[in-house]
Design an enzyme around this catalytic site. Sequence first.
Site, PDB file in Angstrom:
ATOM      1  N   LYS A 104       6.684  -0.531  -1.624  1.00 15.06           N
ATOM      2  CA  LYS A 104       5.864   0.209  -2.580  1.00 15.06           C
ATOM      3  C   LYS A 104       5.077   1.340  -1.915  1.00 15.06           C
ATOM      4  O   LYS A 104       4.602   2.244  -2.589  1.00 15.06           O
ATOM      5  CB  LYS A 104       4.927  -0.746  -3.298  1.00 15.06           C
TER       6      LYS A 104
HETATM    7  C1  LIG Z   1       7.148  -5.158  -6.112  1.00 20.36           C
HETATM    8  C2  LIG Z   1       8.042  -5.926  -5.233  1.00 20.36           C
HETATM    9  C3  LIG Z   1       9.348  -6.301  -5.618  1.00 20.36           C
HETATM   10  C4  LIG Z   1       9.905  -5.990  -6.987  1.00 20.36           C
HETATM   11  O1  LIG Z   1      10.199  -4.632  -7.153  1.00 20.36           O
HETATM   12  P1  LIG Z   1      10.461  -4.032  -8.613  1.00 20.36           P
HETATM   13  O2  LIG Z   1      10.624  -2.583  -8.442  1.00 20.36           O
HETATM   14  O3  LIG Z   1       9.245  -4.396  -9.425  1.00 20.36           O
HETATM   15  O4  LIG Z   1      11.683  -4.712  -9.140  1.00 20.36           O
HETATM   16  C5  LIG Z   1      10.160  -6.957  -4.712  1.00 20.36           C
HETATM   17  N1  LIG Z   1       9.689  -7.286  -3.485  1.00 20.36           N
HETATM   18  C6  LIG Z   1       8.443  -6.974  -3.088  1.00 20.36           C
HETATM   19  C7  LIG Z   1       8.002  -7.382  -1.727  1.00 20.36           C
HETATM   20  C8  LIG Z   1       7.573  -6.280  -3.935  1.00 20.36           C
HETATM   21  O5  LIG Z   1       6.335  -5.982  -3.525  1.00 20.36           O
END
Ligand SMILES: *Cc1c(COP(=O)(O)O)cnc(C)c1O
Length: 435
Positions: free
Chosen positions: A107
């Site tokens: 993210k």
């Molecule tokens: C947010 C997150 C996900 C999921 O990603 P999406 O785009 O919401 O499908 C998977 N793994 C981790 C470690 C995350 O922080």
Amino acid sequence: MLYQSLKNSQYQVNFYQAVIQGLSPDKSLYFPNTIPKISKEWIKNILKYDIQKIAFDIIYPYIENIIPSKILESIIEKTLYFPIPLKRVYNKTYVLELFHGPTLSFKDIGAKFMAGCLEYFLQKGENQQITILVATSGDTGSAVAHGFYGVSSVEVIILYPSGRVSNLQEKQLTTLGNNITALEILGTFDDCQNLVKTAFLDKTIQKKRTLTSANSINIARWLPQMFYYFLAYQQLKEKDSKIIFSVPSGNFGNLCSGMLAAKMGLPVYHFIAGTNINDTIPRFLKSGKYYPRPTHITLSNAMDISNPSNFSRIWHLYEKNLFKLQKKLSSYSFTDDNVLEAIKDVWKEYNYMLDPHGAIGYMALQEYLKYSKDSDVTGIFLETAHPIKFFDKTPKILQKNISDNQFLNKFLNKEKKSIILTNDYKKFKEWLLKK
Ligand SMILES: *Cc1c(COP(=O)(O)O)cnc(C)c1O
């Protein structure tokens, strides 16, 4: 490039408006009106390009002159400043490590890019000051906080459920200070989310502050996630084989950006969405029936979502046609026991440490390959978080093998600063108006 609301194509806005608004006025998601194409020539030459050029060429058609090229280049530079390596786990199974950013989850990429865009828009003076309200179960809050840290025109307020995030996650949320405030809510993640949602609809607050959200609904966080699908392809040796991406999915923003990259021209043969027992999408792909169930808490907590908002974008991308979608996307769900087994197995067999989210990506890929009749496939699963972030969820006997203390110490030695509030909206509002 214009963006339309997925509910009502009458609502058309440019990149700037879509970023500032987050959601369209009819509370739906924005989606690009047309999908720009990358030429075969460009793909063929990808080894000649540096990371900067790849990112710029991909994102430019979505932004055009809304952000001057020089500024866009510098936003990209500030976003992609850490490595995103593709590593071989065994044979033709690769892992794309997306966790080398400041908060150790993928993210970071979207959050930093979005921060750069907002900073530019605010400097231009069209809006003076913006408040970002985020409810988080852990990863989103810290990525957003770090992305926006020091951007003086943006105030970030993070709401997290007291006692329900990991120690490291809490430190990442509460030790920054400056323009970042952490609210420790005596309640659940849903309580946090409800406080945020109510605030967005509150006219008294709107008069005082311009509120924006920063989850993957916002196109400035969603679109730059395409970068690393192209960067994976660039690093892959087997460029002519059938390339498969397996993505551990919660809100399906990450997967959806990969699917958009493929529509632009990145040669991807197939996608796989791995989920935990919150399995609305695997069930949908089988039955064509969409019915979310109550959300369960699992080891892969960033994926504890049963009504993924980005799925409407994927559905739109495949013309709301189940058959077309099934041809391009498979989906499998896994239990916590499966996750623990996979972490142990992969460590034992290949000496590679998975986190609970990446473990689901890995297993989903294996599941697909078990039934695939195709020869010459190359699988890439996405490792979305560093295993140290979920240290306490790793099997005890393996914890000693997760060694990256430089990360730990950086956060753990700092002092936690949070403001404790109950889940009572009136109190929250009072606090927000006074601040
Ligand atoms: C947010 C997150 C996900 C999921 O990603 P999406 O785009 O919401 O499908 C998977 N793994 C981790 C470690 C995350 O922080």
